[in-house]
Design an enzyme around this catalytic site. Structure first.
Site, short mmCIF file in Angstrom:
data_model
loop_
_atom_site.label_atom_id
_atom_site.label_comp_id
_atom_site.label_asym_id
_atom_site.label_seq_id
_atom_site.Cartn_x
_atom_site.Cartn_y
_atom_site.Cartn_z
N HIS A 143 -8.40 -2.16 9.47
CA HIS A 143 -7.31 -1.20 9.60
C HIS A 143 -6.39 -1.67 10.72
O HIS A 143 -6.84 -2.13 11.76
CB HIS A 143 -7.88 0.17 9.96
CG HIS A 143 -6.84 1.19 10.32
ND1 HIS A 143 -6.78 1.80 11.56
CD2 HIS A 143 -5.82 1.70 9.62
CE1 HIS A 143 -5.77 2.65 11.59
NE2 HIS A 143 -5.17 2.62 10.43
N ASP B 256 -12.02 -0.36 12.45
CA ASP B 256 -10.89 -0.11 13.34
C ASP B 256 -11.21 -0.64 14.73
O ASP B 256 -12.23 -0.30 15.33
CB ASP B 256 -10.62 1.39 13.38
CG ASP B 256 -9.36 1.71 14.17
OD1 ASP B 256 -8.37 2.12 13.56
OD2 ASP B 256 -9.38 1.55 15.41
N LYS C 74 0.78 5.61 0.24
CA LYS C 74 0.05 6.83 0.55
C LYS C 74 0.09 7.75 -0.65
O LYS C 74 1.16 7.93 -1.26
CB LYS C 74 0.68 7.51 1.77
CG LYS C 74 0.67 6.65 3.03
CD LYS C 74 -0.74 6.47 3.55
CE LYS C 74 -0.75 5.65 4.84
NZ LYS C 74 -2.10 5.59 5.44
N LYS D 98 0.84 -1.22 0.00
CA LYS D 98 0.00 0.00 0.00
C LYS D 98 0.87 1.25 0.00
O LYS D 98 1.82 1.36 0.77
CB LYS D 98 -0.93 0.01 1.21
CG LYS D 98 -1.99 1.09 1.10
CD LYS D 98 -3.15 0.86 2.05
CE LYS D 98 -2.84 1.32 3.44
NZ LYS D 98 -3.93 0.99 4.39
N GLU E 25 -8.20 4.03 -0.84
CA GLU E 25 -8.62 4.05 0.56
C GLU E 25 -8.83 5.48 1.04
O GLU E 25 -8.04 6.36 0.71
CB GLU E 25 -7.51 3.36 1.37
CG GLU E 25 -7.77 3.27 2.85
CD GLU E 25 -6.73 2.40 3.55
OE1 GLU E 25 -6.14 1.52 2.88
OE2 GLU E 25 -6.49 2.59 4.74
N GLU F 145 -11.14 3.24 8.78
CA GLU F 145 -10.32 3.48 9.97
C GLU F 145 -10.86 4.66 10.77
O GLU F 145 -10.63 4.74 11.98
CB GLU F 145 -8.85 3.69 9.60
CG GLU F 145 -8.52 5.00 8.96
CD GLU F 145 -7.02 5.10 8.61
OE1 GLU F 145 -6.61 4.44 7.64
OE2 GLU F 145 -6.29 5.82 9.29
N ASP G 63 -3.88 5.06 -0.82
CA ASP G 63 -4.57 5.55 0.38
C ASP G 63 -4.41 7.07 0.46
O ASP G 63 -3.28 7.56 0.54
CB ASP G 63 -3.93 4.89 1.61
CG ASP G 63 -4.57 5.30 2.93
OD1 ASP G 63 -5.50 6.14 2.92
OD2 ASP G 63 -4.15 4.76 3.97
#
Lengths: 438, 438
Positions: A350, A323, A219, A217, A273, A300, A247
């Site tokens: 998450h 979460d 960011k 993943k 995400e 999350e 994400d």
């Protein structure tokens, strides 16, 4: 009779902002923290440990809220409490004055998570089982009795919930045996924090592949050109077969999200995400429609079960990332898993932060064994930070969580970690203060 | 230069639970409270006052959160801050560590409301205007610059917002003159609290009619037979022409709400307020469809502008009851008014509690003068409690709020009230503690 004699709450903060671990487009300088609750009893060796997760400032507010929320537990019989986990949850959440401060969201809900996580940890220890086993040993009726179904009856009824659990009841041991062999599949976010250089990104992606991960993943969301460059690097390293997730940590408005994600479509992300506000059910639904076949994932910051209910009803998400420290403990989490099963949405919890991996491994195992019965499209987050502070840390091998076997919810921290990182009096923070002063 | 020298935050609680004032199906024993913020400066007589409203326990948590949130204001130039009310809002809300605790909901958002209400009070005092006048004197561009439009662009753009404000700009003074004459229409909830006896209900309804009210609100949702009896009493007293509203304070699931409201349809309520979870956009939409022509109202627990955006987009409500101490001050409230105008939903702000009436009178006047330009289907809540604690209390005559003329947001409390009701050290609460101890 064993009695809960006190509730001790610790404000524990780790200086993760120093290394840009955890940096993303919204959260540039988090200090991973826990409002950490210990339920102490008058019996030697009997205690419950739980926490909620924050990223620094305001952790003291969560700690204070947890202290207040846990107050009714003091003086109570441990076995009475762990014998009615639905009852104690409803009792604690029914404080109408505290309810006003949410309801069921924000600081008060994080505090409720910390307290209920400790109560469930105590229950699992009392039963001498890891939490996942406590859950999978319950009958469908017992599980549903602990779940918070308030406000959910238009999505799932009690009878429907029992029926779907009953379908899987006979084959639970088989799936436990399977997971004990293989572990539960996970993916890593450790490679892709926004603050890392291209070289570090490339190296970490390669290390992740070498360690057996099939999902990586990244960011995104701060700068489109950089996102394109970083996605290209990641794809080069992991190849076409591995899954790439991106994400955005809520930085976009709805239309902006659609445009940005389309600009990254060439890298074939499995999901985007947190494309926008975590509260925006209809916005997620609009984004999902526009960016398919790229999936939409969020959760999350999913504040409570009512939010998830609507995400399912509106067909707003492809992946539910609940979460474990934001929902109000297993009572509310079970309800979300039940809805996810009914609506056919995979739950990929998450994790990361501090201690979340320790918690979610139990939840993912519970899901596979007792609720969903499948691993299809399911992969649980793993971030390789801060596990050394836990007495029973999660163990990941070859891209999978090993099944934890120690009693409890794996939430207990080492005394030495509390002594070092309690804020502001722990030795680490006192040292920082002293060096600033000198 | 005038500088903000300190932020003092008070935990003020009034023992309203003793008289069942404010009792409803969800909130049986509230002690109306305020986390009260004072921005002090180094210039004699220059200060800003604001608060958020809670119902007792946990007010200390909000006070602590407000203290932390306001910290960046200390040492700053008053005129710089009040000269860029959008800028200071964005600065305070951008603390990413605190954002994690919401985002934009719960305790942290209540705290943001308290602080921003104080900042706007300071701005209005500095301009020597009541808050409504500060707002109505702004140009459309200035107003939109202060508004928080983040996450809203799929519902309203900046240009659309400016255009709709511009339409009404030339006729503002005319509506100000009109309101100065007539006041802004309100309704009373003082008659209908759940804890009151039938005799008290009958007497209070009669008194409300005699005082000029054309709208009466009853709390419902605890017991259907009692609700039927109480609605019948109210209708007998107020007659067929006056409006009756009912308020369930979130006690029902969606289908339960539909059945219960249908059972009360014979009393022709104008609206059912808070039929279910305040977070449930899709649930409100389903209820609205099922109980029409009875309207659906909600908003006192509407956590932020993203929630209201969806309520409008999903056509879930007939009346928007935004709360002046739950949304993050005028910056966020203006955004909700702009969306309400675009979607054609009347705003009837929530009030009551302590001090909310003082705030919302400014907002309703602003709405009529600058945003909606109409009074149709608009009526603002009024509860006749606790006004004596305010330096510039709202004045209601003949069922209407008189237009407040003193500079500020009418949020300042008397020093004597703080001395008596600060918790736990104020003279009232110290006395309670002493009498419990003796």
């Amino acid at each position: 009779m064993t009695t809960i004699t006190s509730v001790d709450v610790y404000d524990v903060r780790f200086p993760t902002s120093l290394t840009a671990d955890g940096s993303d487009a919204m959260n540039k300088d988090g200090d991973y923290s826990a409002a950490y609750v210990v339920l102490r009893t008058d019996e030697e060796g009997v205690a419950g440990y739980g926490f909620t997760f924050t990223i620094g400032r305001g952790n003291d507010i969560c700690a204070l809220a947890a202290e207040q929320r846990a107050e009714p537990l003091v003086g109570r019989d441990v076995d009475e409490i762990v014998g009615d986990l639905g009852g104690i949850y409803r009792e604690l959440k029914s404080d109408s004055q505290l309810r006003w401060l949410g309801p069921e969201k924000g600081v008060e809900h994080l505090a409720m998570a910390a307290v209920m996580n400790a109560v469930w940890d105590l229950a699992a220890r009392r039963a001498n089982k890891p939490l996942w086993r406590l859950l999978t040993d319950m009958t469908p009726e017992q599980l549903v009795d602990t779940a918070d179904l308030k406000y959910l009856s238009d999505a799932i009824t009690r009878d429907e919930a029992i029926a779907l659990l009953t379908e899987l009841a006979d084959s639970k041991e088989q799936r436990i045996a399977e997971l004990t062999e293989t572990g539960y599949p996970c993916y890593t976010t450790s490679a892709g924090w926004l603050g890392y250089s291209d070289e570090k990104l490339r190296r970490l992606c390669q290390e992740a592949v070498d360690a057996g991960y099939r999902h990586i993943k990244l960011k995104v969301g701060a700068n489109l050109d950089e996102d394109i460059r970083r996605c290209r690097i990641a794809r080069e390293v992991i190849g076409d077969d591995a899954k790439l997730m991106i994400d955005a940590n809520q930085v976009w408005d709805v239309d902006e999200a659609i445009d940005w994600v389309k600009a990254l479509a060439e890298f074939k992300p499995l999901w985007i995400e947190e494309p926008t506000s975590p509260d925006d059910v209809l916005g997620h639904a609009a984004i999902r429609k526009a960016v398919a076949p790229i999936g939409v994932a969020t959760g999350e910051h999913g504040m409570n079960r009512v939010l998830f209910k609507q995400m399912f009803q509106a067909e707003a998400i492809d992946f539910c990332q609940l979460d474990s420290a934001r929902l109000a403990g297993p009572n509310e989490i079970i309800a979300v898993y039940l809805m996810a099963k009914k609506f056919g949405v995979p739950v990929c919890p998450h994790a990361g932060g501090v201690g979340l991996c320790e918690l979610v491994q139990h939840l993912s195992i519970f899901d596979y064994v007792a609720v969903s019965g499948t691993l299809e499209n399911r992969v649980t987050e793993f971030v390789d930070h801060l596990h050394e502070h836990f007495v029973d840390p999660c163990i990941v091998e070859n891209g999978a969580y090993r099944v934890p076997m120690a009693p409890g919810y794996s939430a207990q921290m080492h005394e030495s970690s509390l002594a070092e990182f309690s804020f502001p009096a722990g030795s680490y923070w006192a040292g920082v203060a002293a060096s600033v002063a000198s």
